[in-house]
Design an enzyme around this catalytic site. Structure first.
Site, PDB file in Angstrom:
ATOM      1  N   HIS A   1      32.187  42.560  41.748  1.00 27.55           N
ATOM      2  CA  HIS A   1      33.018  41.608  42.481  1.00 27.55           C
ATOM      3  C   HIS A   1      32.251  41.201  43.737  1.00 27.55           C
ATOM      4  O   HIS A   1      32.465  41.758  44.818  1.00 27.55           O
ATOM      5  CB  HIS A   1      34.350  42.269  42.840  1.00 27.55           C
ATOM      6  CG  HIS A   1      35.339  41.353  43.485  1.00 27.55           C
ATOM      7  ND1 HIS A   1      36.701  41.523  43.350  1.00 27.55           N
ATOM      8  CD2 HIS A   1      35.198  40.270  44.279  1.00 27.55           C
ATOM      9  CE1 HIS A   1      37.333  40.586  44.031  1.00 27.55           C
ATOM     10  NE2 HIS A   1      36.437  39.815  44.615  1.00 27.55           N
TER      11      HIS A   1
ATOM     12  N   GLU B   1      34.055  39.286  38.842  1.00 28.96           N
ATOM     13  CA  GLU B   1      35.313  39.092  39.547  1.00 28.96           C
ATOM     14  C   GLU B   1      35.086  38.302  40.822  1.00 28.96           C
ATOM     15  O   GLU B   1      34.033  38.411  41.453  1.00 28.96           O
ATOM     16  CB  GLU B   1      35.929  40.447  39.924  1.00 28.96           C
ATOM     17  CG  GLU B   1      36.284  41.332  38.760  1.00 28.96           C
ATOM     18  CD  GLU B   1      36.920  42.633  39.203  1.00 28.96           C
ATOM     19  OE1 GLU B   1      37.476  43.342  38.338  1.00 28.96           O
ATOM     20  OE2 GLU B   1      36.858  42.955  40.411  1.00 28.96           O
TER      21      GLU B   1
ATOM     22  N   HIS C   1      42.203  49.085  39.384  1.00 28.05           N
ATOM     23  CA  HIS C   1      42.330  49.380  40.809  1.00 28.05           C
ATOM     24  C   HIS C   1      42.938  50.763  40.999  1.00 28.05           C
ATOM     25  O   HIS C   1      44.094  51.006  40.665  1.00 28.05           O
ATOM     26  CB  HIS C   1      43.147  48.350  41.582  1.00 28.05           C
ATOM     27  CG  HIS C   1      42.772  48.342  43.047  1.00 28.05           C
ATOM     28  ND1 HIS C   1      41.771  47.559  43.554  1.00 28.05           N
ATOM     29  CD2 HIS C   1      43.235  49.061  44.091  1.00 28.05           C
ATOM     30  CE1 HIS C   1      41.642  47.758  44.843  1.00 28.05           C
ATOM     31  NE2 HIS C   1      42.518  48.683  45.202  1.00 28.05           N
TER      32      HIS C   1
END
Length: 250
Positions: free
Chosen positions: A44, A74, A201
């Site tokens: 990310h 991401e 997450h």
């Protein structure tokens, strides 16, 4: 269909950047994970280049093609390009990841902490999804439990990624049941709308199995922070192997 494991390497990059130079090496870490059997790699990159950088994205895209595994990129598609950051869509154009996961994080956020407000943001997301799919990317949208995930299908997304931070907090506090029920209901809504389901997450070895047992149809989990932390003690290969044992058969 078994759930797949994509390893997020942001923390490797953060450790490297804290000192400067090239160690620890992102590609070496990616190879260790993939040699241990990980199904893919996730990063990310953020506009401030606090961890994964532009050059990392291109190098990992090449490596995942070499291994014939999926690369999941991401990012916030609304974050403007700036020096050192080409913008999320441009990075996808250059790297051609198998999956583009859109996340509504702003520059000041320490980490991603919520999904899209589909009711309010669906119109702005629609043209971005079209552009990404034209690049050959599967598109996944970050989603909270209880959100209107059917709207993700309406804009052409292929998947939603359930933001599992609240579940991890509930699990740690010994009150996971209500959280699991909410995530299971949202996953069922997504499946009914024709979407596949990812999750990520704060998932770890302690809470992952219960989540996968309770939430139907999870196709992929993206795990970075916990996995890299656990690997400090057990090693990357061993830690990836343990996660693979959890996701296999689910």
């Amino acid at each position: 269909m078994s759930c797949r494991l994509s390893v997020n390497l942001n923390k490797i990059a953060a450790l490297r950047n804290s000192r400067g130079g090239a160690e620890p090496d992102m590609l070496r870490a990616a190879r260790a994970c993939l040699d241990a059997g990980a199904h893919g790699i996730t990063v990310h990159p953020r506009p401030d280049a606090r961890h994964t950088r532009h050059d990392d994205v291109l190098a990992l895209a090449e490596l995942t093609r070499e291994y014939r595994v999926e690369f999941n990129l991401e990012g916030n598609p609304f974050a403007p390009a700036r020096e050192g950051y080409a913008g999320f869509l441009r990075l996808c154009e250059l790297a051609r990841p198998a999956q583009a996961t859109l996340v509504p994080d702003d520059d000041a956020q320490l980490t991603s902490d919520h999904g899209f407000d589909f009711a309010g943001e669906v119109a702005a997301l629609a043209p971005l999804v079209v552009q990404l799919k034209a690049l050959g990317c599967r598109v996944s949208l970050f989603a909270d439990a209880g959100s209107e995930v059917s709207r993700a299908a309406a804009v052409g997304a292929d998947r939603v990624e359930l933001y599992t931070g609240p579940y991890a907090e509930a699990f740690a506090a010994g009150r996971a049941d209500a959280a699991l029920a909410a995530f299971a209901a949202t996953a069922r809504d997504a499946l009914a709308a024709g979407l596949a389901v990812n999750a990520g997450h704060d998932l770890n070895q302690a809470n992952l199995g219960a989540f996968l047992d309770a939430v139907p149809g999870v196709r992929e989990v993206s795990i970075g922070h916990a996995l890299i932390g656990e690997a400090l003690y057990a090693g990357l290969a061993s830690t990836v192997t343990r996660y693979l044992a959890i996701v296999s058969g689910r």
